[in-house]
Design a protein around this motif. Structure first.
Motif, mmCIF file in Angstrom:
data_model
loop_
_atom_site.group_PDB
_atom_site.id
_atom_site.type_symbol
_atom_site.label_atom_id
_atom_site.label_comp_id
_atom_site.label_asym_id
_atom_site.label_seq_id
_atom_site.Cartn_x
_atom_site.Cartn_y
_atom_site.Cartn_z
ATOM 1 N N CYS A 1 0.835 -1.207 0.000
ATOM 2 C CA CYS A 1 0.000 0.000 0.000
ATOM 3 C C CYS A 1 0.863 1.249 0.000
ATOM 4 C CB CYS A 1 -0.935 -0.006 1.208
ATOM 5 S SG CYS A 1 -0.111 0.397 2.775
ATOM 6 N N GLY A 2 2.103 1.126 0.517
ATOM 7 C CA GLY A 2 3.001 2.275 0.566
ATOM 8 C C GLY A 2 2.788 3.179 1.768
ATOM 9 N N ARG A 3 1.732 2.924 2.557
ATOM 10 C CA ARG A 3 1.395 3.866 3.629
ATOM 11 C C ARG A 3 1.398 3.253 5.027
ATOM 12 N NH1 ARG A 3 -2.621 5.379 -0.075
ATOM 13 N NH2 ARG A 3 -4.127 4.183 1.099
ATOM 14 N N THR B 1 -2.133 -3.417 5.026
ATOM 15 C CA THR B 1 -3.335 -3.042 4.286
ATOM 16 C C THR B 1 -3.786 -4.141 3.331
ATOM 17 O OG1 THR B 1 -2.392 -0.829 4.310
ATOM 18 C CG2 THR B 1 -4.341 -1.157 2.949
ATOM 19 N N CYS C 1 5.125 -0.713 5.402
ATOM 20 C CA CYS C 1 5.550 -0.145 4.118
ATOM 21 C C CYS C 1 6.458 1.053 4.364
ATOM 22 C CB CYS C 1 4.341 0.266 3.283
ATOM 23 S SG CYS C 1 3.539 -1.128 2.470
ATOM 24 N N CYS D 1 3.016 -5.769 4.733
ATOM 25 C CA CYS D 1 2.019 -4.716 4.481
ATOM 26 C C CYS D 1 0.697 -5.092 5.168
ATOM 27 C CB CYS D 1 1.794 -4.512 2.983
ATOM 28 S SG CYS D 1 0.521 -3.286 2.645
HETATM 29 ZN ZN LIG Z 1 1.457 -1.325 3.456
#
Ligand SMILES: [Zn+2]
Ligand SMILES: NC(=O)c1ccc[n+]([C@@H]2O[C@H](COP(=O)([O-])OP(=O)(O)OC[C@H]3O[C@@H](n4cnc5c(N)ncnc54)[C@H](O)[C@@H]3O)[C@@H](O)[C@H]2O)c1
Ligand SMILES: [Zn+2]
Length: 348
Positions: free
Chosen positions: A90-92, A106, A96, A104
């Motif tokens: 998700c990058g967030r 998410t 991540c 991750c």
């Molecule tokens: Zn993530």
């Protein structure tokens, strides 16, 4: 579309299923142009991965072209050629942000979701969630055969072996197990200036490949394995010992090869407990590392592959079409006997 569907232990079929579609605004759909098989897919087929249930499309590695994009996707468009890596992120979330998308939160609590928690890449089409943060554009000039092994085996050998092992210029490195993952560690250890890279395997073909991929020495497993490796390091043992098989005995071999102050980097997936000789190890100031690949090294490795510094396309020893996917599994299942490393599967 057609896809390879898991139907419980020992059963799979290349069959008609509904087309993959965009379900969430952050999704894209990719037309798969190249995929491959991982040792993990074999574990799933043996029924070792309980989270994979009847009806799941297998596979977690792909190169292909985007055919549809969700409304929230801004970094990619229809027609883009992309690498679909084994890890979705998700990058967030907190993992991540720590550079550890293998966890991750998410996408399901674990970054490996294709062919595991959602439908995978051994299919004509695959839905890719969190496309903006997960996919990598493939530069022109990089072939499908060069890109496909960046999805899993190359980053695994590099991140969980070479980087976790902390290889430094001049180091001596042993790699126990010269399969696709061990060979990936061998291919990338040179980037950090190892002076000696010793491949250890039971299989002669794999050892020949190891030398071709940059190992300086090859040791065939036998009664004198540990002594043979120690002798190659002036009697000291190696600085970094990478374990890339996944059995208790092979981790113990890797642990016996390391010198005081060194690191044992375990890449192997283990299914049973391993008893480490802590009474001997505690005084050696050694480190033991382990983990699931994050695939965060893909941008770095992609540049090295593009420039020809890492000839990872050599990993593909056999090619099949989607229609021959059963044959591809048979060859991969008996890889050593078939002198196979990785299989390349295309629509044909
Ligand atoms: Zn993530
Ligand atoms: N940590 C991760 O994120 C991650 C990701 C992918 C794969 N893996 C794991 O990495 C390991 C290697 O994967 P692979 O695809 O290269 O597997 P592979 O089966 O292709 O290679 C294993 C190699 O070990 C050799 N071997 C077998 N017995 C041996 C022994 N007693 N001593 C020395 N060598 C021996 C085999 O000949 C083979 O060359 C597996 O356990 C796999 O599940 C881990
Ligand atoms: Zn894999």
């Amino acid at each position: 579309m057609k896809a390879l569907v898991y139907h419980g232990p020992g059963n799979k079929a290349w069959e008609d299923v509904p087309d993959a579609t965009v379900q969430d605004p952050t999704d894209v759909v990719v037309r798969v142009e190249t995929t491959t098989i991982c040792g993990t897919d074999l574990h799933i087929l043996q029924g070792d991965v309980a989270a994979v249930t009847d009806g799941r499309i297998l596979g977690h590695e792909a190169v292909g072209t985007i055919t549809a994009v969700g409304d929230a996707v801004s970094g990619f468009g229809v027609g883009d050629r992309v690498l679909v890596p084994a890890i979705t992120k998700c990058g967030r979330c907190v993992y991540c942000q720590r550079g550890m998308p293998s966890h991750c939160q998410t996408v399901g609590g674990i970054g490996w979701i294709f062919g595991h928690l959602i439908d995978g890449t051994q299919a004509e089409l695959v839905r890719v969630p969190y496309a903006d943060t997960s996919l990598y554009a493939i530069p022109e000039g990089v072939s499908d055969e060069q890109a496909i092994f960046l999805a899993d085996s190359l980053p695994t050998g590099y991140e969980v072996g070479v980087l976790a092992g902390g290889v430094r210029p001049g180091d001596t490195v042993a790699v126990v197990g010269a399969g696709a993952v061990g060979l990936s560690a061998i291919l990338t250890t040179g980037l950090w200036g190892a002076s000696k890279v010793i491949a250890v395997d039971t299989n002669k073909f794999r050892l020949t490949k190891a030398i071709e991929f940059g190992a300086t020495d090859a040791v065939e497993v036998g009664p004198g394995t540990v002594a043979d490796v120690i002798a190659l390091t002036d009697g000291l043992g190696v600085d970094v010992s990478i374990a890339a098989v996944g059995y208790p005995a092979t981790l113990l071999t890797a642990a016996s090869l390391v010198r005081p102050g060194g690191t044992i980097a375990n890449i192997g997936v283990h299914g049973t407990p391993v008893e480490l000789p802590m009474q001997d190890m505690w005084i050696q100031n050694v480190k033991v590392t382990m983990g699931l690949v994050d695939t965060v090294s893909i941008p770095t490795l992609l540049k090295m592959v593009a420039s020809g510094r890492i000839p990872d396309e050599k990993m593909g020893t056999h090619s099949f079409t989607f229609g021959q996917i059963d044959e591809a599994y048979d060859v991969f299942k008996n890889a050593a006997a078939n002198e196979a490393l990785k299989v390349v599967i295309t629509p044909g």
